[in-house]
Write an enzyme that holds these catalytic residues in place. Structure first.
Site, mmCIF file in Angstrom:
data_model
loop_
_atom_site.group_PDB
_atom_site.id
_atom_site.type_symbol
_atom_site.label_atom_id
_atom_site.label_comp_id
_atom_site.label_asym_id
_atom_site.label_seq_id
_atom_site.Cartn_x
_atom_site.Cartn_y
_atom_site.Cartn_z
ATOM 1 N N ASP A 36 0.854 -1.192 0.000
ATOM 2 C CA ASP A 36 0.000 0.000 0.000
ATOM 3 C C ASP A 36 0.887 1.238 0.000
ATOM 4 O OD1 ASP A 36 -3.204 0.594 1.168
ATOM 5 O OD2 ASP A 36 -1.721 2.215 1.106
ATOM 6 N N ILE A 37 0.529 2.208 -0.823
ATOM 7 C CA ILE A 37 1.342 3.420 -0.954
ATOM 8 C C ILE A 37 1.274 4.277 0.326
ATOM 9 C CG2 ILE A 37 -0.341 5.063 -1.923
ATOM 10 C CD1 ILE A 37 1.733 5.629 -4.149
ATOM 11 N N ASN A 94 -12.767 -2.810 2.842
ATOM 12 C CA ASN A 94 -13.759 -1.747 2.917
ATOM 13 C C ASN A 94 -14.759 -1.890 1.781
ATOM 14 O OD1 ASN A 94 -12.713 -0.324 5.206
ATOM 15 N ND2 ASN A 94 -11.043 0.412 3.912
ATOM 16 N N GLY A 100 -15.510 4.051 3.937
ATOM 17 C CA GLY A 100 -14.460 4.912 3.400
ATOM 18 C C GLY A 100 -13.707 4.284 2.239
ATOM 19 N N GLN A 101 -14.296 3.275 1.595
ATOM 20 C CA GLN A 101 -13.626 2.659 0.435
ATOM 21 C C GLN A 101 -13.277 3.724 -0.595
ATOM 22 O OE1 GLN A 101 -15.911 -0.327 -1.719
ATOM 23 N NE2 GLN A 101 -14.233 -0.768 -3.117
ATOM 24 N N HIS A 107 -10.476 -5.184 -2.893
ATOM 25 C CA HIS A 107 -9.137 -5.434 -2.367
ATOM 26 C C HIS A 107 -9.212 -5.786 -0.895
ATOM 27 C CE1 HIS A 107 -10.020 -1.121 -2.096
ATOM 28 N NE2 HIS A 107 -9.318 -1.100 -0.976
ATOM 29 N N HIS A 109 -6.942 -5.550 2.551
ATOM 30 C CA HIS A 109 -5.764 -5.001 3.225
ATOM 31 C C HIS A 109 -5.234 -6.082 4.157
ATOM 32 C CE1 HIS A 109 -6.648 -0.564 2.523
ATOM 33 N NE2 HIS A 109 -7.839 -1.086 2.285
HETATM 34 P P1 5GP Z 1 -9.648 1.629 0.533
HETATM 35 O O1 5GP Z 1 -9.863 2.882 1.330
HETATM 36 O O2 5GP Z 1 -10.282 1.734 -0.831
HETATM 37 O O3 5GP Z 1 -10.013 0.386 1.286
HETATM 38 O O4 5GP Z 1 -8.093 1.503 0.349
HETATM 39 C C1 5GP Z 1 -7.403 1.960 -0.770
HETATM 40 C C2 5GP Z 1 -5.932 1.883 -0.449
HETATM 41 O O5 5GP Z 1 -5.230 2.041 -1.651
HETATM 42 C C3 5GP Z 1 -5.453 2.980 0.505
HETATM 43 O O6 5GP Z 1 -4.908 2.380 1.679
HETATM 44 C C4 5GP Z 1 -4.397 3.740 -0.308
HETATM 45 O O7 5GP Z 1 -3.270 4.109 0.462
HETATM 46 C C5 5GP Z 1 -4.043 2.746 -1.394
HETATM 47 N N1 5GP Z 1 -3.639 3.357 -2.659
HETATM 48 C C6 5GP Z 1 -4.281 4.378 -3.302
HETATM 49 N N2 5GP Z 1 -3.649 4.667 -4.451
HETATM 50 C C7 5GP Z 1 -2.603 3.803 -4.537
HETATM 51 C C8 5GP Z 1 -1.563 3.613 -5.509
HETATM 52 O O8 5GP Z 1 -1.492 4.288 -6.526
HETATM 53 N N3 5GP Z 1 -0.660 2.643 -5.252
HETATM 54 C C9 5GP Z 1 -0.722 1.855 -4.125
HETATM 55 N N4 5GP Z 1 0.225 0.932 -3.985
HETATM 56 N N5 5GP Z 1 -1.676 2.013 -3.197
HETATM 57 C C10 5GP Z 1 -2.602 2.977 -3.389
#
Ligand code: 5GP
Length: 122
Positions: A36-37, A94, A100-101, A107, A109
């Protein structure tokens, strides 16, 4: 819950197509795992299915049994390969606005590497 149409321009779709880079951890026919970035723990890896699903709702309803099995086993394999089985880890997915997705491609985590504390903050 209504599932919106899959957006092929979401960031994880671009990662799957190789249009933007990622720090890959593992890949097979079912899934891609990458760091994760915005890491929230010493280990914070995302595992995503290769095929287009908006969220867990969509994946659990539409994916074939082979895909569900392949993806689930891959998540377990990645956690084991990262050395997380013994100390433990947390899986989060999420789904939708209340969670907060941010990225509308299903995906998981995979978080670990330290004591993670309470699951949900108020
Ligand atoms: P969500 O909130 O949708 O469950 O999580 C999305 C996750 O994707 C976040 O933790 C965010 O840091 C990660 N993320 C968003 N953009 C990128 C990206 O371009 N590269 C990577 N490796 N992770 C990303």
């Amino acid at each position: 819950m209504a599932v919106s149409a899959y957006d092929p321009e979401n960031i994880f779709a671009k990662i799957l197509r190789g249009e933007i880079p990622c720090k890959k951890v593992f890949e097979n026919e079912w899934a891609l795992a990458f760091h994760d970035i915005g890491s929230k723990a010493p280990v914070h890896v995302l595992v995503i299915p290769k095929k287009p699903y908006v969220s867990f709702v969509d994946f659990s309803a539409r994916a074939s049994e082979d895909e569900i099995t392949g993806f689930t086993r891959t998540v377990g394999h990645v956690a084991t390969a990262l050395g997380l089985d013994e100390p433990g880890y947390r899986l989060i997915s999420n789904v939708g606005p209340d969670s907060g997705q941010e990225v509308p491609h299903f995906h998981v985590h995979l978080l670990g590497g330290r004591r993670l504390g309470a699951l949900v903050s108020p």
